[in-house]
Design a protein around this motif. Structure first.
Motif, short mmCIF file in Angstrom:
data_model
loop_
_atom_site.label_atom_id
_atom_site.label_comp_id
_atom_site.label_asym_id
_atom_site.label_seq_id
_atom_site.Cartn_x
_atom_site.Cartn_y
_atom_site.Cartn_z
N PHE A 1 -11.78 -9.37 13.96
CA PHE A 1 -13.16 -9.58 13.50
C PHE A 1 -14.13 -9.49 14.67
O PHE A 1 -15.23 -8.93 14.53
N LYS A 2 -13.74 -10.00 15.82
CA LYS A 2 -14.60 -9.93 17.01
C LYS A 2 -14.83 -8.47 17.41
O LYS A 2 -15.96 -8.06 17.71
N ARG A 3 -13.77 -7.68 17.41
CA ARG A 3 -13.88 -6.25 17.75
C ARG A 3 -14.73 -5.51 16.71
O ARG A 3 -15.50 -4.61 17.06
N PHE A 4 -14.56 -5.90 15.45
CA PHE A 4 -15.34 -5.30 14.38
C PHE A 4 -16.83 -5.55 14.61
O PHE A 4 -17.66 -4.64 14.49
N CYS A 5 -17.18 -6.79 14.94
CA CYS A 5 -18.58 -7.14 15.20
C CYS A 5 -19.14 -6.37 16.38
O CYS A 5 -20.28 -5.87 16.33
N GLU A 6 -18.36 -6.24 17.43
CA GLU A 6 -18.81 -5.49 18.61
C GLU A 6 -19.04 -4.02 18.26
O GLU A 6 -20.01 -3.41 18.72
N ARG A 7 -18.19 -3.46 17.43
CA ARG A 7 -18.29 -2.05 17.06
C ARG A 7 -19.56 -1.76 16.26
O ARG A 7 -20.20 -0.72 16.42
N TYR A 8 -19.97 -2.72 15.42
CA TYR A 8 -21.12 -2.48 14.54
C TYR A 8 -22.37 -3.25 14.94
O TYR A 8 -23.28 -3.44 14.13
N GLY A 9 -22.41 -3.68 16.19
CA GLY A 9 -23.62 -4.29 16.73
C GLY A 9 -24.00 -5.61 16.08
O GLY A 9 -25.18 -5.95 15.96
N ILE A 10 -22.98 -6.39 15.69
CA ILE A 10 -23.21 -7.70 15.07
C ILE A 10 -22.85 -8.78 16.09
O ILE A 10 -21.80 -8.71 16.73
N GLU A 11 -23.72 -9.75 16.25
CA GLU A 11 -23.41 -10.84 17.17
C GLU A 11 -22.21 -11.63 16.63
O GLU A 11 -22.24 -12.13 15.51
N TYR A 12 -21.16 -11.74 17.44
CA TYR A 12 -19.96 -12.48 17.00
C TYR A 12 -20.22 -13.97 17.10
O TYR A 12 -20.48 -14.51 18.17
N LYS A 13 -20.15 -14.65 15.98
CA LYS A 13 -20.43 -16.10 15.93
C LYS A 13 -19.21 -16.89 15.46
O LYS A 13 -19.31 -18.09 15.21
N GLY A 14 -18.08 -16.22 15.37
CA GLY A 14 -16.85 -16.89 14.94
C GLY A 14 -16.57 -16.73 13.46
O GLY A 14 -17.48 -16.56 12.65
N ILE A 15 -15.28 -16.79 13.11
CA ILE A 15 -14.86 -16.66 11.72
C ILE A 15 -15.38 -17.81 10.85
O ILE A 15 -15.85 -17.61 9.73
N HIS A 16 -15.32 -19.03 11.39
CA HIS A 16 -15.72 -20.20 10.58
C HIS A 16 -17.19 -20.14 10.20
O HIS A 16 -17.61 -20.80 9.24
N THR A 17 -17.98 -19.35 10.94
CA THR A 17 -19.40 -19.22 10.63
C THR A 17 -19.62 -18.56 9.27
O THR A 17 -20.64 -18.79 8.62
N LEU A 18 -18.66 -17.75 8.82
CA LEU A 18 -18.77 -17.15 7.49
C LEU A 18 -18.75 -18.25 6.42
O LEU A 18 -19.49 -18.19 5.44
N ARG A 19 -17.93 -19.26 6.62
CA ARG A 19 -17.87 -20.41 5.71
C ARG A 19 -19.17 -21.22 5.77
O ARG A 19 -19.71 -21.63 4.74
N HIS A 20 -19.68 -21.41 7.00
CA HIS A 20 -20.95 -22.12 7.15
C HIS A 20 -22.09 -21.37 6.46
O HIS A 20 -22.96 -21.97 5.83
#
Length: 391
Positions: free
Chosen positions: A322-341
């Motif tokens: 997920f971290k690599r995915f975020c880096e590839r598409y210009g998304i700030e990586y904020k952690g997996i648990h942030t999706l739940r938040h």
């Protein structure tokens, strides 16, 4: 001549190789507690070639001390007592994940600090100093785990009559204001970022050598509020696409012990974690996409999120992807648990009450939910008051 096996007497000890731990081990009973249960001393060595000789020598030296009368229950160190408690009591009463978590806390926070002191000689001030030192290096939750383990061990010792008083009584834990290590601020993924995730889900798989095949599950987390372990433990038999729902009845955890890691399917975090989640249009779309990708790559797995071998993902590998995915598409990586938040935050901002959100998240009670999302609830109160100006 008979082949009858001669039974060892208490105090003889034994040396053996543990296949699961890949270690040479030795153990010996040095006494019994007040309930007649054996007190066991353990030795181990990771040296495959010389380990047998190493633990046998340690065992021999310990037996010599026993014969000389140098080993008494009152003289046992905290380390030895905790190891015995973990293997003789705790291992039989708790989930495997809880047992390994306690082992990790013991080896990381107690074994090399106050562990070599005698069980009976440790005072309240010793534990207070340990806690005070930890607040400069660890978050409150980590410190609470250290204290909890010590408290449970000493409660057991008092119950067994091995000591008269629990030295954990009266120990003061740091609060968020005195702890130098502050908890991370809770953040969210913006609407724009979630749109970029959706774009990346299809672009990565169909245009770039089928990368990030599990990426549809990122939006599944965002739209269901599941914990990562609940997602990784989700099987297709728990999903009802026709009636648009899924059931959370298990969680997958990766446990570490003695240098080895393994994935185990275990019970959910609490009774409240058992729940049925209604699936919205996006969740259904992402589940169908995951099924489609498995079919394309010829993968037949019982797990909704799996690797190319059809095995469930480990949590570390999933986070890494997920971290690599975020880096590839210009998304700030904020952690997996942030999706739940983000899931919970959006529900609150759309007027959903605490009780409902708490049930959707699988929290033990609404107070937990309220404490976590208090800042958003305060925002909603301000908005409600401001609405009065237009009335």
């Amino acid at each position: 001549m008979t082949n009858k096996k001669i039974k060892r007497d208490n105090g003889d000890g034994s040396v053996f190789f543990s296949e699961p731990k890949q270690k040479w081990c030795a153990k010996i009973q040095y006494g019994t507690d007040t309930h007649g249960k054996p007190l066991i001393k353990y030795f181990s060595s990771s040296d495959i070639k010389k380990g047998k000789q190493i633990v046998a020598k340690k065992l021999k030296e310990y037996k010599k001390q026993m014969l000389l009368g140098d080993i008494y229950v009152n003289d046992i160190t905290l380390n030895d007592y905790i190891e015995n408690w973990l293997n003789s009591y705790q291992k039989l009463q708790v989930k495997e994940t809880t047992f390994y978590r306690d082992c990790t806390v013991f080896s990381g926070h107690i074994k090399y600090t106050i562990g070599n002191k005698k069980l009976s000689e440790i005072k309240n001030i010793d534990i207070q100093r340990l806690i005070d030192n930890e607040k400069d290096h660890y978050a409150n939750k980590t410190i609470e785990k250290t204290y909890s383990l010590l408290n449970r061990v000493y409660k057991h010792a008092v119950k067994m009559g091995d000591i008269n008083k629990n030295p954990c009584d009266g120990v003061v834990l740091p609060n968020v204001h005195t702890n130098l290590i502050k908890p991370k601020d809770m953040c969210e993924y913006t609407t724009q970022e979630t749109e970029l995730i959706k774009v990346g889900i299809y672009d990565s798989f169909y245009n770039h050598s089928k990368l990030y095949r599990a990426s549809p599950s990122y939006l599944l987390l965002l739209n269901t509020g599941m914990r990562l372990g609940e997602l990784l433990g989700l099987k297709w038999e728990m999903v009802d696409l026709n009636n648009c729902m899924l059931k959370v009845v298990a969680t997958l955890e990766t446990i570490s012990g003695n240098g080895n890691k393994k994935k185990i399917l275990t019970l959910p975090k609490t009774k409240s974690s058992y729940r049925t989640i209604a699936l919205n249009k996006t969740s259904l779309e992402m589940l169908c996409e995951l099924k489609k990708r498995n079919d394309i790559q010829g993968i037949n797995s019982e797990y909704v999120v799996c690797n190319l071998k059809g095995e469930p993902f480990s949590d570390n590998n999933y986070r890494r992807d997920f971290k690599r995915f975020c880096e590839r598409y210009g998304i700030e990586y904020k952690g997996i648990h942030t999706l739940r938040h983000t899931f919970a935050s959006r529900l609150f901002r759309n007027g959903i009450d605490v009780q409902t959100v708490s049930k959707l998240l699988g929290h033990h009670n609404p107070t937990i939910t309220q404490n976590i999302y208090i800042h958003i609830l305060e925002e909603q109160k301000v908005k409600a008051i401001n609405l009065m100006d237009s009335i």
